[in-house]
Enzyme design. Structure first.
Site, mmCIF file in Angstrom:
data_model
loop_
_atom_site.group_PDB
_atom_site.id
_atom_site.type_symbol
_atom_site.label_atom_id
_atom_site.label_comp_id
_atom_site.label_asym_id
_atom_site.label_seq_id
_atom_site.Cartn_x
_atom_site.Cartn_y
_atom_site.Cartn_z
ATOM 1 N N SER A 93 0.806 -1.234 0.000
ATOM 2 C CA SER A 93 0.000 0.000 0.000
ATOM 3 C C SER A 93 0.830 1.272 0.000
ATOM 4 O O SER A 93 0.798 2.067 0.959
ATOM 5 C CB SER A 93 -0.961 -0.032 1.175
ATOM 6 O OG SER A 93 -1.737 -1.186 1.059
ATOM 7 N N ARG A 125 7.424 6.423 -4.160
ATOM 8 C CA ARG A 125 8.033 6.969 -2.945
ATOM 9 C C ARG A 125 7.400 6.299 -1.741
ATOM 10 O O ARG A 125 6.248 5.863 -1.796
ATOM 11 C CB ARG A 125 7.834 8.489 -2.859
ATOM 12 C CG ARG A 125 6.444 8.961 -2.542
ATOM 13 C CD ARG A 125 6.254 10.403 -2.896
ATOM 14 N NE ARG A 125 6.190 10.568 -4.333
ATOM 15 C CZ ARG A 125 5.082 10.388 -5.065
ATOM 16 N NH1 ARG A 125 3.953 10.024 -4.485
ATOM 17 N NH2 ARG A 125 5.088 10.546 -6.381
ATOM 18 N N ASP A 142 -4.090 -1.352 -1.246
ATOM 19 C CA ASP A 142 -5.200 -1.682 -0.327
ATOM 20 C C ASP A 142 -6.542 -1.100 -0.803
ATOM 21 O O ASP A 142 -7.600 -1.706 -0.607
ATOM 22 C CB ASP A 142 -4.893 -1.258 1.127
ATOM 23 C CG ASP A 142 -4.387 0.166 1.274
ATOM 24 O OD1 ASP A 142 -4.304 0.888 0.263
ATOM 25 O OD2 ASP A 142 -4.061 0.569 2.411
HETATM 26 C C1 BGC Z 1 -0.320 5.136 0.398
HETATM 27 C C2 BGC Z 1 -1.424 4.465 -0.390
HETATM 28 C C3 BGC Z 1 -2.345 3.719 0.541
HETATM 29 C C4 BGC Z 1 -2.823 4.611 1.676
HETATM 30 C C5 BGC Z 1 -3.690 3.871 2.668
HETATM 31 C C6 BGC Z 1 -0.901 5.970 1.531
HETATM 32 O O1 BGC Z 1 0.128 6.483 2.314
HETATM 33 O O2 BGC Z 1 0.463 5.949 -0.430
HETATM 34 O O3 BGC Z 1 -0.881 3.585 -1.346
HETATM 35 O O4 BGC Z 1 -3.455 3.248 -0.193
HETATM 36 O O5 BGC Z 1 -1.717 5.146 2.360
HETATM 37 O O6 BGC Z 1 -3.025 2.785 3.219
#
Ligand code: BGC
Length: 485
Positions: free
Chosen positions: A159, A174, A212
């Protein structure tokens, strides 16, 4: 209050009666800083729509709008046994999911492994080794003595923002959520992960790397055909929804069927990194500057669970330093960055007593601070303001996707600790959505309803792995790396 539009009165009747003038002035100042009136929400939403579109364009924008190569909703008839791995911020979860013949059903077994804090800022090798160890332990425990005849297909919920040319591939754009591991940004995480598995001879094949939010969207769509958006409001925040390939200019060179759906992982935490429209306070600026990635995830830093406690802490330190609260007390514990998480604010908002005695205990036990009664009132109001701002801003993202896609009614599946555990988050978000979308007051039900989602990183990841294998069998290989075909 001047020019702030309507706002909810403090939560407890008469609670501000005995608060001295100076603290009342501070509360008023905090309200001006943190309360976002309807007109501003609308302005943010309109800018958001524009930024979503920019993210889909060839030139791109701040919001990555990552194509995920998840090309269809489940029908409910997917079958098979799949592994799912979720690399969350605090835990690593491994699941084995069996999708039986019966429509919309599943069986799940799972194990959780604590993600050691040091891994967040450790080395790339340590991270993949740890993950591979957990998977190996899972198989050793749940398949003890069995001879596995083929590699088990795995859906890996990773995620973080990743560029995917294929579903079984993902270059980390990143780190977010406080992760800061050298040598992973700019790299495809799949070979790094698979190398650690091969080293141990773990019989697992990564079939799909997913976010996610995409997992949430697909898992919720499995049981609810009105589901159009998947959201996470947890340690981080983000959303995914389906576009048609024809509406994604940055995919035009691939000549895909313009009607074919594709899930887009917005990565909306990066909304307004340029600080054009978000009403940032001095505390938001400090959170940003002191984070491992200043200038990134502007929207997320105002909403997500990782940051709510930190914003709260920074306000209280400021009020102490300017002589307004906790006079003469030792606030050294409060001075430690990230010492409070969003559950601290939740507990304050949940304090059922008129004299806020649970909040007083919390301050004493966790921070060795004894707030006066009026200070407790200020602390309660501050929690409400920070929690309300997060919920109202979240609604702007949902409203923007709905307006962009011309969705008038749907269900939005939401998951994450803030959505599930922060008091009133859902109701405050729904109120904001009503204001932004100008729904008549006499509507019986909200046409766009943000509700608790199905398990995206477990069932969702398994479903996406199943859908990917189905696509391979059907010869629809868009976004699937050849070796998987
Ligand atoms: C991430 C996402 C993720 C979200 C919730 C963010 O910091 O970049 O990819 O879906 O957090 O977990």
């Amino acid at each position: 209050m001047v020019g702030l539009g309507p706002r909810k009165p403090p939560s407890r009747k008469g609670s501000m009666m005995d608060v001295p003038r100076d603290l009342l002035d501070q509360i008023k100042w905090l309200e001006e800083q943190f309360y976002i009136p309807t007109e501003k929400l609308k302005q943010i939403t309109n800018h958001f729509i524009h930024e979503l579109e920019k993210g889909l364009s060839v030139k791109g924008g701040s919001i990555p709008m990552n194509p995920t190569w998840v090309m269809n909703y489940p029908t409910g008839h997917e079958t098979g046994t799949f592994l799912a791995l979720d690399m969350g911020g605090t835990n690593l979860r491994v699941c084995e999911i069996r999708l039986p013949e019966a429509k919309g059903e599943f069986d799940i077994i799972q194990s959780k492994y604590k993600m050691p804090e040091e891994l967040r800022t450790g080395t790339s090798e340590e991270l993949w080794e740890y993950i591979a160890d957990c998977l190996q332990q899972f198989l050793d425990y749940h398949h003890e003595g069995e001879k596995l005849h083929h590699e088990l297909p795995l859906g890996f919920t990773f995620s973080y923002p990743a560029t995917q040319d294929y579903i079984n591939h993902g270059v980390l754009q990143r780190w977010t959520k406080g992760f800061d591991i050298d040598g992973v940004e700019g790299k495809d995480v799949v070979p790094l992960f698979e190398a650690a598995l091969h080293k141990r001879g773990v019989p697992i094949k990564l079939t799909a790397l997913i976010n996610d939010t995409t997992g949430t969207l697909v898992a919720s769509g499995y049981t609810d055909d009105q589901m159009k958006i998947g959201c996470i409001f947890g340690t981080g925040c983000n959303a995914a929804y389906f576009e048609n390939c024809g509406s994604v200019p940055k995919l035009a060179h691939m000549n895909l069927d313009p009607e074919m759906p594709i899930a887009i992982n917005c990565e909306w935490g990066a909304f307004d990194n340029e600080h054009v429209v978000l009403p940032l306070t001095q505390f938001d600026h400090t959170v940003d500057q002191e984070s491992p990635r200043p200038g990134q995830q502007a929207f997320e830093k105002m909403i997500a669970g990782l940051y709510l406690g930190e914003i709260f802490r920074l306000v209280l330190v400021h009020l102490h330093e300017t002589g307004h609260v906790f006079e003469g007390q030792d606030i050294s514990k409060l001075k430690k960055a990230y010492t409070l998480d969003s559950s601290f604010l939740s507990l304050i908002e949940e304090d059922p007593f008129e004299n806020l005695s649970e909040t007083a205990d919390l301050f004493l036990n966790r921070l060795s601070i004894r707030p006066t009664q009026p200070e407790l009132e200020l602390v309660r109001r501050l929690s409400e303001l920070i929690g309300t701002r997060a919920a109202r801003l979240s609604a702007c993202g949902v409203a923007a996707i709905c307006k962009k896609k011309n969705i008038k009614s749907c269900h939005v599946g939401a998951d994450g600790s803030v959505f599930n555990k922060y008091p009133h988050f859902k109701a405050r978000g729904a109120t904001a959505l009503r204001e932004i979308l100008d729904w008549p007051a006499d509507l019986k039900e909200d046409p766009i309803d943000i509700r608790a989602a199905e398990d995206g990183s477990g069932v969702g990841a398994a479903l996406i792995a199943a859908l990917t294998l189905e696509r391979v069998s059907a010869g629809n290989l868009a976004g699937i790396k050849a070796e998987n075909a």
